[in-house]
Design a protein around this motif. Structure first.
Motif, short mmCIF file in Angstrom:
data_model
loop_
_atom_site.label_atom_id
_atom_site.label_comp_id
_atom_site.label_asym_id
_atom_site.label_seq_id
_atom_site.Cartn_x
_atom_site.Cartn_y
_atom_site.Cartn_z
N ALA A 13 0.84 -1.21 0.00
CA ALA A 13 0.00 0.00 0.00
C ALA A 13 0.87 1.25 0.00
CB ALA A 13 -0.94 -0.01 1.20
N ILE A 14 1.93 1.23 0.79
CA ILE A 14 2.85 2.37 0.84
C ILE A 14 3.48 2.61 -0.53
CG2 ILE A 14 5.08 3.13 1.79
CD1 ILE A 14 4.20 1.74 4.44
N LEU A 15 3.75 1.51 -1.24
CA LEU A 15 4.37 1.62 -2.56
C LEU A 15 3.37 1.96 -3.66
CD1 LEU A 15 6.88 -1.36 -2.31
CD2 LEU A 15 7.39 1.09 -2.19
N GLY A 16 2.09 2.08 -3.30
CA GLY A 16 1.10 2.54 -4.26
C GLY A 16 0.12 1.52 -4.79
N SER A 17 0.09 0.32 -4.22
CA SER A 17 -0.85 -0.70 -4.68
C SER A 17 -2.27 -0.35 -4.23
CB SER A 17 -0.47 -2.07 -4.12
OG SER A 17 -1.52 -3.00 -4.32
N HIS A 18 -3.14 -0.15 -5.20
CA HIS A 18 -4.54 0.16 -4.89
C HIS A 18 -5.23 -1.04 -4.25
CE1 HIS A 18 -4.45 4.04 -6.85
NE2 HIS A 18 -3.81 3.48 -7.86
N GLU A 19 -4.87 -2.24 -4.68
CA GLU A 19 -5.46 -3.45 -4.12
C GLU A 19 -5.08 -3.60 -2.64
OE1 GLU A 19 -3.59 -3.50 -6.98
OE2 GLU A 19 -5.24 -3.67 -8.41
N ALA A 20 -3.83 -3.32 -2.31
CA ALA A 20 -3.39 -3.42 -0.92
C ALA A 20 -4.07 -2.36 -0.06
CB ALA A 20 -1.87 -3.28 -0.84
N LEU A 21 -4.22 -1.17 -0.59
CA LEU A 21 -4.90 -0.11 0.15
C LEU A 21 -6.35 -0.49 0.40
CD1 LEU A 21 -4.69 2.68 1.43
CD2 LEU A 21 -5.25 3.65 -0.81
N GLU A 22 -6.98 -1.09 -0.58
CA GLU A 22 -8.36 -1.55 -0.44
C GLU A 22 -8.46 -2.62 0.66
OE1 GLU A 22 -12.29 -1.27 -0.98
OE2 GLU A 22 -10.85 -0.08 -2.12
N ARG A 23 -7.48 -3.50 0.71
CA ARG A 23 -7.47 -4.54 1.77
C ARG A 23 -7.36 -3.91 3.15
NH1 ARG A 23 -4.60 -9.82 1.25
NH2 ARG A 23 -5.68 -10.10 3.21
N ILE A 24 -6.54 -2.87 3.26
CA ILE A 24 -6.40 -2.17 4.54
C ILE A 24 -7.73 -1.51 4.91
CG2 ILE A 24 -5.29 -0.21 5.69
CD1 ILE A 24 -2.69 -1.12 4.27
N PHE A 25 -8.38 -0.87 3.93
CA PHE A 25 -9.69 -0.29 4.18
C PHE A 25 -10.67 -1.34 4.68
CE2 PHE A 25 -9.13 3.29 0.79
CZ PHE A 25 -8.38 4.02 1.69
N GLU A 26 -10.66 -2.51 4.06
CA GLU A 26 -11.55 -3.59 4.46
C GLU A 26 -11.25 -4.09 5.88
OE1 GLU A 26 -11.18 -6.60 1.46
OE2 GLU A 26 -12.04 -5.31 -0.09
#
Length: 63
Positions: A13-26
């Motif tokens: 997520a820190i490196l810019g992965s939208h999928e990883a950021l979405e997982r953190i949101f979830e």
């Protein structure tokens, strides 16, 4: 979730992965929703504000 898996997702997520950021949101959705309430009702604008600030500031996290 194991700490190693969370660290990997956070790093992505820190490196810019939208999928990883979405997982953190979830993962943090219950806490985000809890803090997005005004007068006991979910305030969608406040929720969006919180999500935007998480996204804009995730790069400040250090693993």
């Amino acid at each position: 979730m194991k700490p190693e898996e969370f660290s990997r997702i956070l790093e992505e997520a820190i490196l810019g992965s939208h999928e990883a950021l979405e997982r953190i949101f979830e993962m943090y959705a219950p806490m985000i929703n809890k803090h997005s309430r005004i007068g006991g009702k979910l305030d969608e604008d406040l929720k969006q504000y919180i999500l935007i600030h998480i996204a804009l500031n995730i790069s400040k996290f250090h693993i």
